[in-house]
Scaffold this motif. Structure first.
Motif, mmCIF file in Angstrom:
data_model
loop_
_atom_site.group_PDB
_atom_site.id
_atom_site.type_symbol
_atom_site.label_atom_id
_atom_site.label_comp_id
_atom_site.label_asym_id
_atom_site.label_seq_id
_atom_site.Cartn_x
_atom_site.Cartn_y
_atom_site.Cartn_z
ATOM 1 N N THR A 13 0.850 -1.183 0.000
ATOM 2 C CA THR A 13 0.000 0.000 0.000
ATOM 3 C C THR A 13 0.890 1.240 0.000
ATOM 4 O O THR A 13 2.107 1.162 0.203
ATOM 5 N N MET A 14 0.289 2.401 -0.205
ATOM 6 C CA MET A 14 1.063 3.647 -0.165
ATOM 7 C C MET A 14 1.681 3.850 1.225
ATOM 8 O O MET A 14 2.790 4.357 1.347
ATOM 9 N N ARG A 15 0.955 3.434 2.260
ATOM 10 C CA ARG A 15 1.497 3.531 3.624
ATOM 11 C C ARG A 15 2.720 2.638 3.766
ATOM 12 O O ARG A 15 3.723 3.045 4.370
ATOM 13 N N TRP A 17 4.785 1.711 1.391
ATOM 14 C CA TRP A 17 5.888 2.319 0.645
ATOM 15 C C TRP A 17 6.478 3.504 1.418
ATOM 16 O O TRP A 17 7.698 3.712 1.410
ATOM 17 N N ASP A 302 6.120 -3.627 -7.343
ATOM 18 C CA ASP A 302 4.823 -3.104 -6.900
ATOM 19 C C ASP A 302 3.706 -3.557 -7.844
ATOM 20 O O ASP A 302 2.634 -3.953 -7.411
#
Length: 312
Positions: A13-15, A17, A302
């Motif tokens: 998830t972006m979190r 990363w 990703d």
């Protein structure tokens, strides 16, 4: 005690990363601290101080919460094994290898960690199987690390005049394998709070390093290091180790062993960028190319960019 284990979503998830990038900056920054500290403190003693102070800081931070003491009592063999393969063995192997090879070559060999993690996780787990994207992304990232550090790091490796003994090249690779084993083995701690896992393995590895440092360095005979070295040791222990491992085990619990191991690809560019920003070091075109290759490898791992391309 601990909460039930959650299923791992291996899609970052972006979190995830953001946490991985922060961890890469923190572990890249450890080169600043180590550069100052190692000039005044022998390596084994420095490792002991780094691990011991980090463990102490985490115990103070936790203050008995999260069921830490029952967890350590019940699972101490697991923490001992984790401390062995995630701290004691790789630290010792990398240090011994660097008696004959440079830091650049050691960093390249250490950057093979995600490749070993992918292979080990494929054999040992059900939820992190091998895929073309994983292998391609890891190899792209490794190529970027080689470009970033520079071909000069490989000088003397292939010529007839090479004086590098084979064991000095093998030990850092074995350290990377050990990190891959630790990343996969560490999945069993995902039911514990990340500070507990970090404190448990750091406590175990500290106990292992005490006799090693005592025999190798006789630290009680060493002079008091200067203030700058003391501050560097505190930075290594509190920021790069205590907080760093909390982030590492949080990423591992949420995104899996392979994704957590990707931090070894982010450490070299982080160290170079920090040197550029704070030490006035120059940023060359080859540095940008290496970082671009690493970014491409992470993008392949990703997968979302490729999905968007083929769905459009």
């Amino acid at each position: 005690m601990s909460s039930p284990a959650k299923a791992i979503n291996t899609q970052m998830t972006m979190r995830n990363w953001a946490l991985l990038t922060l961890l890469g900056l923190i572990w890249g920054g450890s080169f600043f601290f180590a550069r100052v500290a190692v000039a005044h403190v022998p390596p084994f003693t420095l490792v002991l101080l780094r691990l011991g102070l980090a463990a102490l800081a985490l115990h103070i931070y936790i203050r008995g919460r999260y069921g830490i003491y029952p967890a350590i009592k019940e699972r101490w063999p697991e923490f001992m094994l984790m401390g062995l393969i995630n701290n004691a063995i790789p630290h010792a192997f990398i240090f011994l290898g660097q008696t004959h090879i440079g830091a650049g070559l050691a960093a390249i060999l250490n950057a093979t960690t995600p490749v070993w993690t992918v292979l080990i996780a494929n054999m040992a787990t059900d939820d992190e199987k091998l895929s073309a994207a994983k292998i391609s992304g890891c190899l792209l990232g490794l190529a970027g690390t080689i470009v970033l550090i520079g071909p000069s790091a490989l000088s003397g490796l292939f010529g007839h005049s090479s004086t590098i003994p084979l064991w000095a090249l093998v030990l850092p690779v074995l350290a990377a394998v050990s990190y891959g084993l630790a990343a996969t083995y560490g999945k069993r701690f995902r039911s514990l709070a990340p500070p507990v896992t970090a404190a448990g393995q750091l406590t175990a590895s500290t106990l292992m390093m005490i006799p090693i440092a005592a025999l190798a360095d006789t630290p009680w005979m060493l002079p008091m290091p200067p203030v700058a070295a003391v501050l560097a040791i505190l930075g290594l222990a509190l920021v790069s180790t205590a907080y760093g491992y909390i982030l590492y085990f949080r990423i591992m619990a949420e995104a899996g062993a392979t994704n957590a191991s990707l931090v070894t690809l982010l450490v070299p560019p982080s160290a170079i960028l920090l040197g550029y920003l704070f030490l006035g070091e120059t940023l060359q075109a080859v540095d940008i190319a290496g970082m671009a290759l690493i970014a491409a490898g992470l993008a392949v791992l990703d997968g979302r960019a490729l999905k968007l391309r083929y769905s459009s």
